[in-house]
Enzyme design. Structure first.
Site, PDB file in Angstrom:
ATOM      1  N   LYS A 185       0.624  -0.801  -0.405  1.00 25.31           N
ATOM      2  CA  LYS A 185      -0.131  -0.323   0.030  1.00 25.31           C
ATOM      3  C   LYS A 185       0.561   1.104   0.002  1.00 25.31           C
ATOM      4  O   LYS A 185       1.891   1.422   0.343  1.00 25.31           O
ATOM      5  CB  LYS A 185      -0.733   0.163   1.253  1.00 25.31           C
ATOM      6  CG  LYS A 185      -1.506  -1.153   1.194  1.00 25.31           C
ATOM      7  CD  LYS A 185      -2.652  -0.938  -0.390  1.00 25.31           C
ATOM      8  CE  LYS A 185      -3.933  -2.281   0.146  1.00 25.31           C
ATOM      9  NZ  LYS A 185      -3.335  -4.007   0.359  1.00 25.31           N
TER      10      LYS A 185
HETATM   11  C1  PLP Z   1      -9.964  -2.927  -1.963  1.00 21.96           C
HETATM   12  C2  PLP Z   1      -9.182  -3.751  -0.392  1.00 21.96           C
HETATM   13  N1  PLP Z   1     -10.199  -4.108   0.269  1.00 21.96           N
HETATM   14  C3  PLP Z   1      -9.645  -4.455   1.112  1.00 21.96           C
HETATM   15  C4  PLP Z   1      -8.269  -4.857   1.506  1.00 21.96           C
HETATM   16  C5  PLP Z   1      -8.258  -5.310   2.483  1.00 21.96           C
HETATM   17  O1  PLP Z   1      -7.108  -4.872   3.603  1.00 21.96           O
HETATM   18  P1  PLP Z   1      -6.196  -5.700   4.702  1.00 21.96           P
HETATM   19  O2  PLP Z   1      -4.955  -7.064   3.748  1.00 21.96           O
HETATM   20  O3  PLP Z   1      -5.116  -4.900   4.652  1.00 21.96           O
HETATM   21  O4  PLP Z   1      -6.747  -6.959   5.112  1.00 21.96           O
HETATM   22  C6  PLP Z   1      -7.751  -4.806   0.506  1.00 21.96           C
HETATM   23  C7  PLP Z   1      -5.800  -4.641   0.782  1.00 21.96           C
HETATM   24  O5  PLP Z   1      -5.422  -5.408  -0.023  1.00 21.96           O
HETATM   25  C8  PLP Z   1      -7.689  -3.770  -0.627  1.00 21.96           C
HETATM   26  O6  PLP Z   1      -6.837  -4.038  -1.400  1.00 21.96           O
END
Ligand code: PLP
Length: 372
Positions: A185
């Site tokens: 990110k």
């Molecule tokens: C669009 C979207 N939603 C949710 C997530 C979930 O985030 P995390 O990996 O921190 O749980 C991500 C991360 O990859 C994402 O790109």
């Protein structure tokens, strides 16, 4: 082309400053539930222009908590995008609701508000919109739709820290938004997430839910509600504070890298580049995803790039076509034709804050050659 080079898909952008603050926390003895988390939340709220922010253990945890806060449960439907990471649908499934997939716009790759409207029913309990690849979704139209139906809009902004809609940052507009800090990110805490909200009541609820349902007023072993352990820790929060300080530079570097790719790849026949910003939407560059010319054998292109040391990813498979969703809900091809067609063509190229210009030129050459 040489095959000795490897260009990674993604890489975090860290230096001694993150190392120093992590060490400081380790030496302080306050590893969790300490003051660094409050500081991270305050800094984050200020950066995005939201009145309240609650740090959590991941973006997925944040989305789940907003579904809990919305009172979503069995029998409810939650309308969302099929062209996203699975967590934007899973958050509703965790609470026993059924995901309803509305199709996307082929240019922005975000939810098409007309399709969302058509997908809403009296069982709809929320809409989870996604700012895919950091490009803001149609917030005003989606918000109006949700207001008409009396249901909350949840903004999955996990890929969109620093993006703006109508001149104001995502997070500042009102719908509660979730950001994520996985190492690919814009800003990373290794693992971690943040929920922004404009409601003090929701903020207090989120803080309780992430902390095993403890209330502000109660003791360590008193649980006011069913909660989770979705806490972030002070080590990660310290990293987050330093990364946030670097955000202007991170965003500028990523924007410059994206512009370089767009120059390098301009004029490749049939290749669609990420859509440009307009008066209402200003992207925060998360990944650089192209759509290969129609009819291209994507697997052949991926293999050829791989042989040349260029890592790519099939961003993003349609969520409704994932094996467990086909099995559980009977979803099949044809449900969201635009998302399915774009998903078959799109490909993420190596992209990160510190990407080297020469590497980008190499990737662009390799892609051009693979498409000839
Ligand atoms: C669009 C979207 N939603 C949710 C997530 C979930 O985030 P995390 O990996 O921190 O749980 C991500 C991360 O990859 C994402 O790109």
């Amino acid at each position: 082309m040489s095959t000795t080079r490897t260009i990674p898909l993604s890489s975090p952008w860290l230096d001694e400053r993150e190392e120093e603050v992590v060490l400081e926390v380790l030496r302080s003895g306050r590893l969790s539930l300490g003051p660094t988390i409050d500081r991270f939340e305050e800094a984050f709220a200020e950066v995005v222009g939201a009145p309240y922010a609650a740090a959590v253990s991941s973006g997925t945890a944040g989305l789940h908590l907003l579904c809990v806060a919305a009172g979503i449960g069995p029998g409810d439907e939650v309308v969302t995008s099929p062209y996203s990471f699975v967590a934007s649908a899973n958050c509703a499934i965790y609470e026993g609701a059924t995901p309803v997939f509305a199709d996307i716009d082929p240019v922005t790759l975000n939810l098409d508000p007309g399709a969302v409207e058509a997908a809403m029913s009296e069982r709809t309990k929320a809409v989870v919109a996604v700012d895919i690849y950091g490009y803001p979704c149609e917030l005003a139209e989606l918000r109006a739709l949700c207001e008409r139906h009396g249901v909350p809009l949840i903004d999955d902004a996990c890929e969109a820290l620093g993006a703006s809609y109508r001149g104001q940052r995502i997070g500042s507009h009102g719908p509660s938004a979730v950001f994520a800090f996985y190492p690919n990110k814009q800003v990373t805490t290794a693992e971690g997430g943040m929920v922004t909200t404009h409601s003090e009541e929701e903020w207090r609820l989120l803080r309780s839910l992430r902390n095993q349902g403890r209330a502000d007023s109660g003791g360590w072993l008193e649980h006011a509600r069913l909660g989770f352990n979705y806490r972030i820790d002070d080590v990660r929060a310290a990293m987050g504070i330093v990364q946030l300080e670097k955000l202007p530079e991170i965003l500028a570097r990523r924007q410059a890298a994206a512009a370089r790719y767009s120059d390098l790849l301009a004029g490749v026949p049939g290749l669609d580049l990420p859509c440009a910003d307009d008066a209402e939407h200003a992207r925060s560059w998360f990944v650089y995803v192209v759509a290969l010319p129609e009819g291209t054998d994507r697997e052949r292109v991926i293999a050829e790039l791989e042989r040349n040391g260029v890592q790519t990813a099939r961003y993003l498979p349609c969520i409704h076509l994932q094996p467990y969703l086909r099995e559980r809900y009977g979803f099949a091809e044809g449900l969201c034709p635009v998302a399915e067609a774009m998903s078959a063509r799109t490909l993420a190229l190596p992209f990160h804050t510190g990407i080297d210009e020469a590497d980008q030129a190499y990737v662009a050459d390799a892609l051009r050659t693979a498409l000839e």
